[in-house]
Design a protein around this motif. Structure first.
Motif: not given
Length: 261
Positions: A98-101, A118-120, A190-193, A216-217
């Protein structure tokens, strides 16, 4: 499509390929000599270089800010790119997928485009100011939940008790007692997404840096949501304190934060 958004998507996907490659091969013999943090630093630098090369190839005169830079919020005539190569690197180290670019641009002090990848899960969230938010090509709208006691919220707040963390825990408890439930994923972007997509109903965060939330904003706002600071204003680029969600949920969260116990 906005040409800068095309470049941002290409850069995010290629950086994602690098990050997932080393995530999958981290146990290989050639990497066993490296510590977890050394490996993560290596991956971040490799992915960051890829993003910067792609941006500069098309826009050599633009400015690029990374997680090590500050004062991103200042108005500037030049286009500013704000990138965060690996949010959250702790999840990456722990093999929690659970990570992102994140990549965003600001033009004259206004966010113009945003990408959170989210590449995963191969989920690409993107927004272009005035043109809405999408997930893998499908238009998004935020949650329509009206009442805080029905809302699932997320936060970046630390839950450990410490003298410097008393006010944070105090505020968190006010929201916890009123909402349906809380999450803490580790990835601000990811939370904001997820707020933009309606997977989460609201977000509460403290002491963020612009590279944490700029992309995300815009996702939230272009999906019909609101992003404010704890006073209900838009000074969060200075304070790093953020409330996000639809108008009703944001107002309810602000009311709880201001309530004296």
């Amino acid at each position: 499509m906005n040409p800068m958004l095309n470049i941002a998507i290409r850069a995010a996907r290629q950086a994602g390929n690098i990050i997932t490659k080393y995530y999958d091969t981290a146990d290989a013999t050639e990497f066993k000599q490296k510590g977890n943090h050394d490996l993560t630093n290596f991956v971040e630098m490799k992915a960051k270089r890829k993003i910067i090369d792609i941006i500069f190839k098309s826009y050599p005169n633009h400015i690029i800010f990374t997680e090590n830079d500050s004062q991103i919020y200042q108005k500037n005539e030049q286009v500013q790119w704000i990138i965060n190569v690996l949010d959250d690197n702790v999840n990456y180290i722990k093999k929690l997928p659970h990570f992102s670019i994140t990549i965003a641009t600001r033009v004259k002090g206004r966010s113009e485009i945003a990408v959170v990848y989210d590449p995963m899960r191969n989920e690409l969230f993107c927004a272009w100011r005035g043109h809405g938010t999408q997930l893998n090509g499908y238009r998004l709208r935020g949650s329509s939940i009206r009442y805080l006691d029905e809302a699932i919220l997320s936060t970046n707040a630390m839950f450990t008790e410490h003298e410097s963390n008393v006010s944070t825990i105090d505020t968190f408890q006010k929201l916890l007692y009123r909402c349906a439930d809380f999450r803490r994923s580790g990835s601000v972007a990811l939370d904001l997404a997820y707020v933009a997509s309606g997977r989460l109903d609201g977000y509460y965060a403290i002491n963020l840096k612009p590279h944490d939330f700029t992309a995300g904003d815009l996702l939230v706002r272009e999906a019909g949501g609101l992003v404010t600071d704890f006073s209900g204003d838009n000074n969060y680029f200075f304070s790093g304190n953020i409330i996000a969600g639809n108008a009703r949920i944001v107002q309810s969260m602000l009311t709880q934060i201001r309530t004296k116990q």
